[in-house]
Design an enzyme around this catalytic site. Structure first.
Site, PDB file in Angstrom:
ATOM      1  N   GLN A  20       0.800  -1.217   0.000  1.00 56.54           N
ATOM      2  CA  GLN A  20       0.000   0.000   0.000  1.00 56.54           C
ATOM      3  C   GLN A  20       0.835   1.270   0.000  1.00 56.54           C
ATOM      4  O   GLN A  20       0.342   2.336  -0.343  1.00 56.54           O
ATOM      5  CB  GLN A  20      -0.956  -0.008   1.196  1.00 56.54           C
ATOM      6  CG  GLN A  20      -2.052  -1.041   1.034  1.00 56.54           C
ATOM      7  CD  GLN A  20      -3.020  -1.030   2.202  1.00 56.54           C
ATOM      8  OE1 GLN A  20      -2.789  -1.691   3.208  1.00 56.54           O
ATOM      9  NE2 GLN A  20      -4.102  -0.281   2.084  1.00 56.54           N
ATOM     10  N   HIS A 114       0.332  -9.395   4.356  1.00 58.88           N
ATOM     11  CA  HIS A 114      -0.741  -8.394   4.375  1.00 58.88           C
ATOM     12  C   HIS A 114      -1.357  -8.337   2.968  1.00 58.88           C
ATOM     13  O   HIS A 114      -1.069  -7.435   2.189  1.00 58.88           O
ATOM     14  CB  HIS A 114      -0.189  -7.030   4.796  1.00 58.88           C
ATOM     15  CG  HIS A 114      -1.260  -6.044   5.190  1.00 58.88           C
ATOM     16  ND1 HIS A 114      -1.304  -5.419   6.408  1.00 58.88           N
ATOM     17  CD2 HIS A 114      -2.336  -5.578   4.521  1.00 58.88           C
ATOM     18  CE1 HIS A 114      -2.353  -4.619   6.482  1.00 58.88           C
ATOM     19  NE2 HIS A 114      -2.999  -4.693   5.327  1.00 58.88           N
ATOM     20  N   ASN A 158      -2.472 -10.728   8.162  1.00 58.28           N
ATOM     21  CA  ASN A 158      -3.404  -9.626   8.326  1.00 58.28           C
ATOM     22  C   ASN A 158      -4.770 -10.037   7.770  1.00 58.28           C
ATOM     23  O   ASN A 158      -4.863 -10.517   6.637  1.00 58.28           O
ATOM     24  CB  ASN A 158      -2.919  -8.400   7.548  1.00 58.28           C
ATOM     25  CG  ASN A 158      -3.925  -7.259   7.640  1.00 58.28           C
ATOM     26  OD1 ASN A 158      -4.103  -6.674   8.706  1.00 58.28           O
ATOM     27  ND2 ASN A 158      -4.620  -6.968   6.543  1.00 58.28           N
ATOM     28  N   GLU A 159      -5.795  -9.818   8.563  1.00 63.49           N
ATOM     29  CA  GLU A 159      -7.183 -10.062   8.143  1.00 63.49           C
ATOM     30  C   GLU A 159      -7.331 -11.337   7.303  1.00 63.49           C
ATOM     31  O   GLU A 159      -7.789 -11.290   6.155  1.00 63.49           O
ATOM     32  CB  GLU A 159      -7.735  -8.849   7.396  1.00 63.49           C
ATOM     33  CG  GLU A 159      -7.718  -7.587   8.242  1.00 63.49           C
ATOM     34  CD  GLU A 159      -8.598  -6.456   7.720  1.00 63.49           C
ATOM     35  OE1 GLU A 159      -8.972  -6.494   6.529  1.00 63.49           O
ATOM     36  OE2 GLU A 159      -8.917  -5.562   8.507  1.00 63.49           O
TER      37      GLU A 159
HETATM   38  C1  NOJ Z   1      -7.828  -3.163   6.737  1.00 65.15           C
HETATM   39  C2  NOJ Z   1      -6.641  -3.568   5.899  1.00 65.15           C
HETATM   40  O1  NOJ Z   1      -5.778  -4.360   6.678  1.00 65.15           O
HETATM   41  C3  NOJ Z   1      -5.900  -2.381   5.321  1.00 65.15           C
HETATM   42  O2  NOJ Z   1      -4.975  -2.862   4.421  1.00 65.15           O
HETATM   43  C4  NOJ Z   1      -6.887  -1.431   4.682  1.00 65.15           C
HETATM   44  O3  NOJ Z   1      -6.270  -0.392   4.014  1.00 65.15           O
HETATM   45  C5  NOJ Z   1      -7.820  -0.909   5.760  1.00 65.15           C
HETATM   46  N1  NOJ Z   1      -8.559  -2.033   6.270  1.00 65.15           N
HETATM   47  C6  NOJ Z   1      -8.817   0.141   5.274  1.00 65.15           C
HETATM   48  O4  NOJ Z   1      -9.692  -0.437   4.367  1.00 65.15           O
END
Ligand code: NOJ
Length: 427
Positions: A20, A114, A158-159
């Site tokens: 990102q 991520h 991550n998530e």
């Molecule tokens: C969670 C994600 O981990 C991140 O990468 C993302 O930019 C944010 N949410 C906002 O959407």
């Protein structure tokens, strides 16, 4: 209104992720996804914030914010450009970045995965081929051997719930696979891999005698799901089960709940998280629908609530509800690994932060051990499918000139980081 103070051992920070912000990498799955035209504004992660070439400048920003900790991710595709090959250049780069953080008393929390992966990993079949998880374990081993002296705290995935949902169920993230069976198989595989890597990180750091208490966890996307009717409430519970519980039970306790047992998961009862990593942004109202493409539910926002630029409800109480619910269940220290708002005009961000912190103070007052808050994020960055049209930054970033400009809320967050004190709304 009341003045509430955050304790000295509560650390405030910021969070970012490699793809990102870094720019310039053509070897990851998101580069290809952008090239294929999946991004709403057709922008590319290849541009992003050029952080790869601006580490010093961006560390100065962290210093001026006064954060005590910073969550960043390492880019797997840079560290392992091809199977079995590790880049000394990328290793040196990340070591220098981590050393710079430490030299400025900023404690790193490092994410291994991520959302982005090396293209070669995807070409080999990604997570759909169970034998491929060995590559991720190999990458994790290399990383902890090479950075474990600088980093004590790690996020394996991550998530994972969003990653698998978007990448393997509805196909809007790479690799763009669709289907329930794939979704459950990959979920089971990612949980198994987390367990292996959890053990591995502890083992390597302890064998090598690296300093600092090793802490390993995930950063789960936690969304509050509320139903308004009887059927809506049951649907919300079911959504919670599939979106949160399957992953939490697996990644924290090694339990493969139905249907993950049928999808290749085998219980390994144990303890596989040293903190509960919570990414919290918003809540959804859930309704029951039987639709083969989204299986049983529809999530919508509440038309009466204030919203972010992306139309997400601003619901600070949700952060408290999530902390309370999962602390009661897992009894683990809590890190808010992400919380933030897309707000280009910066009219809502400062209040958003203060209101969420107020709810964390309330939780702490009830003996829920919330220990960290990582604000998402330092500067506007490449917001996945939204491309350059997500404005989560404390700093505005002009992607063409790469100029970073602090928003008003950055000054307020810097004050909170410095004083750990603010006039908070009475809840
Ligand atoms: C969670 C994600 O981990 C991140 O990468 C993302 O930019 C944010 N949410 C906002 O959407």
């Amino acid at each position: 209104m009341a003045t509430l103070k955050l304790g000295e051992d509560f650390l405030l920070g910021t969070a970012t992720s490699s793809v990102q912000i870094e720019g310039g990498d053509t070897n990851n799955t998101w580069y290809k996804w952008c090239e294929e035209g999946h991004i709403k504004d057709f922008s590319s992660a290849y541009t992003a914030c050029d952080h790869w070439n601006r580490v010093e400048e961006d560390t100065e920003i962290l210093k001026s914010l006064g954060v005590q900790t910073h969550r960043l991710s390492l880019e797997w595709s840079r560290i392992q450009p091809a199977p079995g090959e590790f880049s000394t250049e990328a290793t040196k780069h990340y070591r220098e970045e981590l050393e710079l953080l430490l030299a400025n008393n900023i404690q790193p929390l490092v994410t291994l995965h991520h959302f982005s992966e090396p293209l070669w990993f995807q070409e080999l079949g990604g997570w759909l081929k169970p034998e491929n998880s060995e590559y991720y374990v190999e990458y994790a081993r290399y990383v902890v051997e090479n950075f474990g002296d600088l980093v004590a705290e790690w996020v394996t995935f991550n998530e994972p719930n969003v990653f698998v949902n978007f990448g393997y169920l509805i196909g809007i993230f790479p690799p763009g696979e669709k289907g329930l069976r794939k979704y459950f198989r990959v979920s089971a595989e990612i949980i198994k891999t987390h367990i292996r890597v959890y053990r591995l990180i502890h083992k390597i750091r302890s064998h090598r005698g690296f300093q600092g208490e090793t802490r390993v966890g995930t950063a789960m996307h936690h969304r509050v799901f509320d139903g308004l009717t009887f059927v809506g409430k049951r649907t919300a519970e079911l959504t919670d089960y599939f979106f949160h519980d399957l992953f939490l039970e697996g990644m924290i306790r090694g339990k493969f709940k139905f249907p993950l047992g049928l999808a290749g998961g085998k219980d390994e009862p144990g303890h596989y998280a040293d903190f509960l990593g919570i990414n919290y942004y918003t809540r959804n109202i859930v309704e029951f629908v039987l639709n083969p493409f989204c299986y049983f539910h529809r999530c919508r926002f509440d038309s009466n609530m204030d919203k972010s630029d992306l139309g997400w409800d601003i619901y600070p109480k949700g952060i408290y509800r999530v902390c309370k619910k999962y602390f009661l269940k897992y009894q683990l220290p809590i890190y808010i690994t992400e919380n933030g708002i897309s707000d280009q005009a910066d009219k809502k961000r400062a209040k958003f932060i203060v209101d969420h912190l107020a709810y964390l103070v309330k939780a702490i007052g009830e003996n829920i051990p919330v220990q960290r808050y990582y604000h998402w994020t330092v500067m506007d960055n490449f917001e996945w499918l939204e491309g350059e049209a997500g404005f989560f930054g404390l700093y505005h970033c002009d992607f063409r000139t790469q100029r970073r400009t602090p928003r008003e809320s950055a000054k307020i967050y810097a004050r909170i980081c410095k004083d750990k004190e603010h006039v908070l709304p009475t809840l």
